[in-house]
Design an enzyme around this catalytic site. Sequence first.
Site, PDB file in Angstrom:
ATOM      1  CD  GLU A   1      -1.758  -2.372   1.645  1.00 13.64           C
ATOM      2  OE1 GLU A   1      -0.562  -2.619   1.939  1.00 13.64           O
ATOM      3  OE2 GLU A   1      -2.676  -3.191   1.813  1.00 13.64           O
TER       4      GLU A   1
ATOM      5  CG  PHE B   1      -9.321  -9.241  11.688  1.00 10.81           C
ATOM      6  CD1 PHE B   1      -8.062  -9.658  12.104  1.00 10.81           C
ATOM      7  CD2 PHE B   1      -9.627  -9.293  10.339  1.00 10.81           C
ATOM      8  CE1 PHE B   1      -7.136 -10.129  11.197  1.00 10.81           C
ATOM      9  CE2 PHE B   1      -8.697  -9.761   9.417  1.00 10.81           C
ATOM     10  CZ  PHE B   1      -7.449 -10.183   9.841  1.00 10.81           C
ATOM     11  CD  GLN B   2      -7.065  -6.988   7.830  1.00 11.55           C
ATOM     12  OE1 GLN B   2      -7.987  -6.746   7.071  1.00 11.55           O
ATOM     13  NE2 GLN B   2      -5.921  -7.523   7.428  1.00 11.55           N
TER      14      GLN B   2
ATOM     15  CE  LYS C   1     -17.543  -6.457   4.907  1.00  9.75           C
ATOM     16  NZ  LYS C   1     -16.493  -7.385   4.505  1.00  9.75           N
TER      17      LYS C   1
ATOM     18  CG  MET D   1      23.039  11.894   1.984  1.00 10.44           C
ATOM     19  SD  MET D   1      24.195  12.965   1.092  1.00 10.44           S
ATOM     20  CE  MET D   1      23.151  13.572  -0.249  1.00 10.44           C
TER      21      MET D   1
END
Lengths: 562, 162
Positions: free
Chosen positions: A49, A111-112, A161, A477
């Site tokens: 993502e 959940f999640q 949802k 760097m």
Amino acid sequence: MKLTGAQILMKMLKEEGVDTIFGYPGGAVIDIYDELSRTDFRHILVRHEQGAAHAADGYARASGKVGVCLVTSGPGATNAVTGIASAYIDSIPIVIITGQVPTHLIGNDAFQEVDIVGITRPCTKHNYLVSKIEDLGRIIREAFYIARSGRPGPVLIDIPKDVARGMLAFKVPKEEIRLKSYNPTYQPNMKQLQKVIKLIEKAESPMIFAGGGIILSGAAKELTEFARTTQIPVTASLMGLGGFPGSDPLWMGMLGMHGTYRANMATSVCDLMIAIGVRFDDRVTGKTDAFASQAKIVHVDIDPTSIRKNVPVSIPVVGDCKITLNALNELLKEADLSELAENRGKWLKQIQDWKRAAKLKYQHSDKVIKPQYVIEKLYELTKGEAIITTEVGQNQIWAAQYYHFDKPNHFITSGGLGVMGFGLPAAIGAQAACPDKLVVDVAGDGSIQMNIQEMATAIQHRLPVKVVILNNRYLGMVRQWQELFYDKRYSHTSMEFAPDFVKLAEAYGALGLRATKPEEVESVLREGLFSDRTVIMDFKVEPEESVYPMVPAGAPITEMLL
Amino acid sequence: MNEEKHVLSIMVDNQPGVLSRIAGLFSGRGYNIESLCVAETMDSVVSRLTIVTKANLPLIEQIKKQINKLINVIKVHELTGSDYVEREMALIKVNAKPEHKAEILRIVDIFRGKIVDVGTEHYTIEVTGTDGKLKALLSLLKPIGIKEIARTGAIAMFREGK
């Protein structure tokens, strides 16, 4: 007609002119994805993502439109946070749609579940939790409006949802958006601009400092006209590159920690600095007390908080860069510029002298590939026409220094947040926006491994991006800082254990090429850049090459290591 | 530059999460909050927040601009420097031994407070006023023995022109 929340979302995205979505499905967005399969949006399936957010960023910068990404709740949303934070500090308009657990489970550690609105509050321009389907249409419109207006930025919409599954008799809202608490100032104060013109008429050693605001407001043409009319030399921040032609004689090169000698020296003696669309980042100013200390500073920015945040300003101008420059150009037609040529002669000669005294340079070699040489060749072969994205570190600065950007929207880099792993997904986004353009990610061997999984995205969606790896087997760097300021104690910056990038390219189904000697650079670039496939080019470069000039952090920017 | 007290009165959308945006702005940018008070206004979709902060002049300008930048903020007023009314309420629970009871009542009377709870060993005092008045009262009660204090933080308003 009754529509589900998911259908309303699709309808509203269409209304906003969206054609491409970068995303990744999951449980909380499964209803949205189900609906998506019945639409003609182009969905680009990323492999992580973070890649979706950076790709939306790259898409927005290359196209000038709002980028859109769609991810699931919990880990889907948290993975996108780095991309959101990068877009926020670089003022890039993207809309992030996250799934959320059903409203009755919010707060139950479901959940999640994660409070993504809470997490992203400090790194979005605004964000929304849609708690009822009746608000969905309005919120989507507001989100796009807020993302693209004023100082642009990311806006997140969290959709539970049950809201996506709910039903509503829906009509697309058409009335004008009016937010009583949000009303950006586009028109500059003309009295302030009159004062600016007066200063320009009198100034003996003025300079223009241009930033990302020039690119975002589409003001490159207006800036060029302004600088040429007034004969004022121009420098830019990393984010402003391409806002003024790199081939113009008035161009001084980039400013700041890795800026050119002449641009940095000019700040110390100029009597007028006209700063447009910049925020005086510490990487530009160095020690602020010593920055442009002889100058009256004019600061034009659409965001009032940018003004007087880091440096004192004589004439603040709140307004859109393009509108302001247009207004200044109009006023200049009336201004007294008769002594201009005379006044500027000495100053422009001084800048030429600085240029001669210390050009951007590196030690050429016929034994080992110099990274700067690869960028010079890349510039030559692409005639400066490619869209360049970068990772972060030495690769980013060499790309900025040695690819002479003539046009806006051609340099896409994570300027403020400095995200390693930005370049490849941003290149994917830029390529999706501009299918006919050559898009090149200038990478390091460290950064490219941070989002290398997006190679699969490029292959799947036939996006022929070219990755140029300046492979020095170090986190270059940081190694450079360790060399200069930590007595060469290279603590954990060696990247000796890396995959074989040619084989890795092949494993993904891309073309892999390698150059180990200077004489191979051009042929590898030719083969790679002009292939119609996705390509990784692995250049084994000098391991301990450093970026110069360099100003130690916190020092005045005139104290350069050359 | 000197840090001084500034009273800000902020009108915001009366929505969940708005307080957190403002509090997060202060903590994230290292600004200081001396007190914060929030409640609905006459218009039920608007809330008023009163924040007392300490900052020097350039910083208070930046703080006001940053608050204004939040999408849910309708208007920021700075009261400091203008003519305004400021009040805070405090509940103070003090030890009230028999030999101190008369003195406590006298002090409370002088400060136009009220006793709102009485026990054999304590009084609870309710008092409103400016920060200065509350400080003065507390300093008089301290030797007698303060058990507990609850303060609301300041609320404030511009005075109307006469």
